[in-house]
Design a protein around this motif. Structure first.
Motif, PDB file in Angstrom:
ATOM      1  N   ALA A  49       0.821  -1.206   0.000  1.00 11.85           N
ATOM      2  CA  ALA A  49       0.000   0.000   0.000  1.00 11.85           C
ATOM      3  C   ALA A  49       0.854   1.256   0.000  1.00 11.85           C
ATOM      4  N   ALA A  50       1.979   1.226   0.706  1.00 13.80           N
ATOM      5  CA  ALA A  50       2.863   2.393   0.783  1.00 13.80           C
ATOM      6  C   ALA A  50       3.397   2.783  -0.591  1.00 13.80           C
ATOM      7  N   LEU A  51       3.526   1.817  -1.494  1.00 10.97           N
ATOM      8  CA  LEU A  51       4.040   2.088  -2.838  1.00 10.97           C
ATOM      9  C   LEU A  51       3.014   2.798  -3.720  1.00 10.97           C
ATOM     10  N   LEU A  52       1.771   2.819  -3.284  1.00  9.63           N
ATOM     11  CA  LEU A  52       0.699   3.414  -4.080  1.00  9.63           C
ATOM     12  C   LEU A  52       0.325   4.823  -3.619  1.00  9.63           C
ATOM     13  N   VAL A  53       0.804   5.216  -2.456  1.00 10.02           N
ATOM     14  CA  VAL A  53       0.465   6.529  -1.909  1.00 10.02           C
ATOM     15  C   VAL A  53       1.136   7.629  -2.732  1.00 10.02           C
ATOM     16  N   GLY A  54       0.386   8.712  -2.954  1.00 16.05           N
ATOM     17  CA  GLY A  54       0.914   9.843  -3.719  1.00 16.05           C
ATOM     18  C   GLY A  54       0.013  10.177  -4.892  1.00 16.05           C
ATOM     19  N   ARG A  55       0.461  11.125  -5.685  1.00 18.29           N
ATOM     20  CA  ARG A  55      -0.288  11.549  -6.871  1.00 18.29           C
ATOM     21  C   ARG A  55       0.172  10.733  -8.076  1.00 18.29           C
ATOM     22  N   HIS A  56      -0.753   9.955  -8.638  1.00 17.09           N
ATOM     23  CA  HIS A  56      -0.426   9.061  -9.745  1.00 17.09           C
ATOM     24  C   HIS A  56      -1.594   9.006 -10.727  1.00 17.09           C
ATOM     25  N   ASP A  57      -1.306   8.422 -11.887  1.00 22.12           N
ATOM     26  CA  ASP A  57      -2.364   8.024 -12.808  1.00 22.12           C
ATOM     27  C   ASP A  57      -2.777   6.609 -12.408  1.00 22.12           C
ATOM     28  N   PHE A  58      -3.996   6.468 -11.874  1.00 21.01           N
ATOM     29  CA  PHE A  58      -4.468   5.179 -11.373  1.00 21.01           C
ATOM     30  C   PHE A  58      -5.290   4.425 -12.422  1.00 21.01           C
ATOM     31  N   ALA A  59      -4.956   4.613 -13.706  1.00 16.91           N
ATOM     32  CA  ALA A  59      -5.699   3.938 -14.774  1.00 16.91           C
ATOM     33  C   ALA A  59      -5.697   2.422 -14.598  1.00 16.91           C
ATOM     34  N   SER A  60      -4.640   1.876 -13.997  1.00 12.99           N
ATOM     35  CA  SER A  60      -4.556   0.424 -13.774  1.00 12.99           C
ATOM     36  C   SER A  60      -5.625  -0.068 -12.805  1.00 12.99           C
ATOM     37  N   PHE A  61      -6.174   0.828 -12.006  1.00 11.30           N
ATOM     38  CA  PHE A  61      -7.119   0.438 -10.965  1.00 11.30           C
ATOM     39  C   PHE A  61      -8.512   1.043 -11.177  1.00 11.30           C
ATOM     40  N   CYS A  62      -8.759   1.613 -12.336  1.00 11.59           N
ATOM     41  CA  CYS A  62     -10.027   2.303 -12.574  1.00 11.59           C
ATOM     42  C   CYS A  62     -10.738   1.741 -13.793  1.00 11.59           C
ATOM     43  N   LYS A  63     -12.056   1.731 -13.732  1.00 10.55           N
ATOM     44  CA  LYS A  63     -12.861   1.472 -14.917  1.00 10.55           C
ATOM     45  C   LYS A  63     -12.984   2.795 -15.652  1.00 10.55           C
ATOM     46  N   GLN A  64     -12.381   2.875 -16.822  1.00 17.83           N
ATOM     47  CA  GLN A  64     -12.265   4.153 -17.515  1.00 17.83           C
ATOM     48  C   GLN A  64     -13.601   4.628 -18.065  1.00 17.83           C
ATOM     49  N   ALA A  84      -5.858  -8.062 -15.979  1.00 20.13           N
ATOM     50  CA  ALA A  84      -6.806  -9.096 -15.573  1.00 20.13           C
ATOM     51  C   ALA A  84      -6.364  -9.822 -14.312  1.00 20.13           C
ATOM     52  N   ALA A  85      -5.094  -9.705 -13.952  1.00 19.98           N
ATOM     53  CA  ALA A  85      -4.604 -10.369 -12.737  1.00 19.98           C
ATOM     54  C   ALA A  85      -5.074  -9.669 -11.466  1.00 19.98           C
ATOM     55  N   VAL A  86      -5.561  -8.437 -11.598  1.00 16.42           N
ATOM     56  CA  VAL A  86      -6.063  -7.686 -10.443  1.00 16.42           C
ATOM     57  C   VAL A  86      -7.576  -7.858 -10.367  1.00 16.42           C
ATOM     58  N   ALA A  87      -8.030  -8.532  -9.333  1.00 16.10           N
ATOM     59  CA  ALA A  87      -9.461  -8.745  -9.148  1.00 16.10           C
ATOM     60  C   ALA A  87     -10.105  -7.505  -8.536  1.00 16.10           C
ATOM     61  N   VAL A  88     -11.282  -7.158  -9.016  1.00 19.60           N
ATOM     62  CA  VAL A  88     -12.090  -6.116  -8.386  1.00 19.60           C
ATOM     63  C   VAL A  88     -12.987  -6.824  -7.374  1.00 19.60           C
ATOM     64  N   VAL A  89     -12.744  -6.591  -6.098  1.00 16.97           N
ATOM     65  CA  VAL A  89     -13.430  -7.356  -5.058  1.00 16.97           C
ATOM     66  C   VAL A  89     -14.887  -6.937  -4.937  1.00 16.97           C
ATOM     67  N   HIS A  90     -15.642  -7.757  -4.231  1.00 19.40           N
ATOM     68  CA  HIS A  90     -17.067  -7.507  -4.048  1.00 19.40           C
ATOM     69  C   HIS A  90     -17.320  -6.149  -3.396  1.00 19.40           C
ATOM     70  N   ALA A  91     -18.431  -5.543  -3.769  1.00 18.08           N
ATOM     71  CA  ALA A  91     -18.751  -4.190  -3.294  1.00 18.08           C
ATOM     72  C   ALA A  91     -19.140  -4.155  -1.823  1.00 18.08           C
ATOM     73  N   HIS A  92     -19.701  -5.237  -1.298  1.00 15.83           N
ATOM     74  CA  HIS A  92     -20.358  -5.143   0.005  1.00 15.83           C
ATOM     75  C   HIS A  92     -19.397  -4.914   1.166  1.00 15.83           C
ATOM     76  N   GLY A  93     -18.090  -5.143   0.962  1.00  9.99           N
ATOM     77  CA  GLY A  93     -17.135  -4.883   2.044  1.00  9.99           C
ATOM     78  C   GLY A  93     -16.723  -3.437   2.178  1.00  9.99           C
ATOM     79  N   LEU A  94     -17.209  -2.579   1.268  1.00  6.67           N
ATOM     80  CA  LEU A  94     -16.731  -1.199   1.182  1.00  6.67           C
ATOM     81  C   LEU A  94     -17.744  -0.205   1.753  1.00  6.67           C
ATOM     82  N   THR A  95     -17.243   0.735   2.550  1.00  7.73           N
ATOM     83  CA  THR A  95     -18.096   1.762   3.155  1.00  7.73           C
ATOM     84  C   THR A  95     -17.431   3.130   3.037  1.00  7.73           C
ATOM     85  N   LEU A  96     -18.187   4.113   2.568  1.00  7.59           N
ATOM     86  CA  LEU A  96     -17.740   5.509   2.587  1.00  7.59           C
ATOM     87  C   LEU A  96     -17.929   6.014   4.010  1.00  7.59           C
TER      88      LEU A  96
END
Length: 278
Positions: A156-171, A239-251
């Protein structure tokens, strides 16, 4: 007058936040409830701080709405008690899985979306049979293998900061995927669940769930922590990165600057988004 509403909901039975024809959404329910309570001739538009996906929950959603003063049941903006009573009136007509936790007149320049400094989400995982609780099944992901939180925090520490997160987003066409990840970390809560807390200026579609999916692969030992940085650098969905189920996430929370800085913050955010999308 512009009102600020603080909102909580169980996202299980909703098709996300955004209103959609013939589908049950949080925005749709809230707009209809406002129309009923205020006796408006049509649904009253609302703007939220973060558009949650289908199945995602919220404890700290923030919404603004502009209420015409000439509506029959519009609250008196000069009477805080009258404005606050709107929360009780709305909860009287809203379904039980949506609750308005407070209503107040918004300060000048307030914009629930563009005025926010950051949003904080939490993702909860039960990775030990001893922590599985059927009563928590709607908001905690059951995971069949133990997780190494130290390895997940290293990734997680490697992801902190200002980046282009296209690898983790549905465009989405025309939308930027540049975000500033302020904090990202994992710890155990009192129930023994692994809780990932992520704070950013904003999130793109499915970003948090993809980040969690990446780190779960690290936590169960299938990938090294450095893999997270490799995925980020690829700047495309893997495709190696799974998008996990929504129900575990809370704003959980949305933060705003002091009242005298709200207008400037909203203008700054709009300008930055336009620049990034060019």
């Amino acid at each position: 007058m512009r009102l600020r509403l603080d909102l909580a909901y169980d996202g299980t039975d909703f098709h996300g936040w955004a209103a959609q024809p013939a589908l049950r959404t949080v925005q749709g329910e809230l707009q209809a409830a406002l129309a009923t309570v205020l006796r408006a001739p049509a649904p009253v538009p609302v703007v939220c701080a973060g558009r949650t996906d289908a199945g995602v929950h919220a404890r700290g959603q923030v919404v603004h709405t502009d209420v015409p003063a000439d509506l029959p049941r519009a609250p008196d903006p000069d009477n805080p008690d009258d404005v606050a009573r709107l929360a009780r009136r709305l909860n009287g007509v809203l379904p039980a899985d949506v609750r308005v936790r407070g209503v107040r007149v918004a300060p000048p320049g307030f914009d629930a979306r563009f005025g926010a400094l950051w949003r904080r989400y939490a993702y909860r995982v039960a990775d030990d049979p001893a922590t599985l609780d059927p009563l928590a099944r709607r908001h905690v992901l059951a995971w069949g293998r133990p997780l190494d939180l130290a390895a997940m925090n290293a990734a997680a520490a490697l992801l902190v900061g200002r980046h282009d997160f296209a690898s983790f987003c549905k465009q989405r066409e025309g939308a930027t995927t540049i975000r500033t990840l302020l904090t990202f970390g994992w710890e155990r809560d009192a129930a023994g669940h692994a809780v990932g807390t992520v704070v950013a200026d904003a999130f793109c579609h499915s970003m948090v769930r993809a980040l969690v999916g990446c780190l779960l692969a690290v936590g169960e030992g299938r990938r090294d922590p450095d893999w997270a940085a490799q995925i980020l650098a690829g700047r495309r969905r893997d495709a190696a990165v799974a998008v996990v189920h929504a129900h575990g996430l809370t704003l959980e929370e949305v933060a705003y600057p002091p009242d005298d800085e709200l207008a400037a913050r909203a203008d700054q955010t709009r300008a930055k988004r336009r620049e990034e999308e060019l």
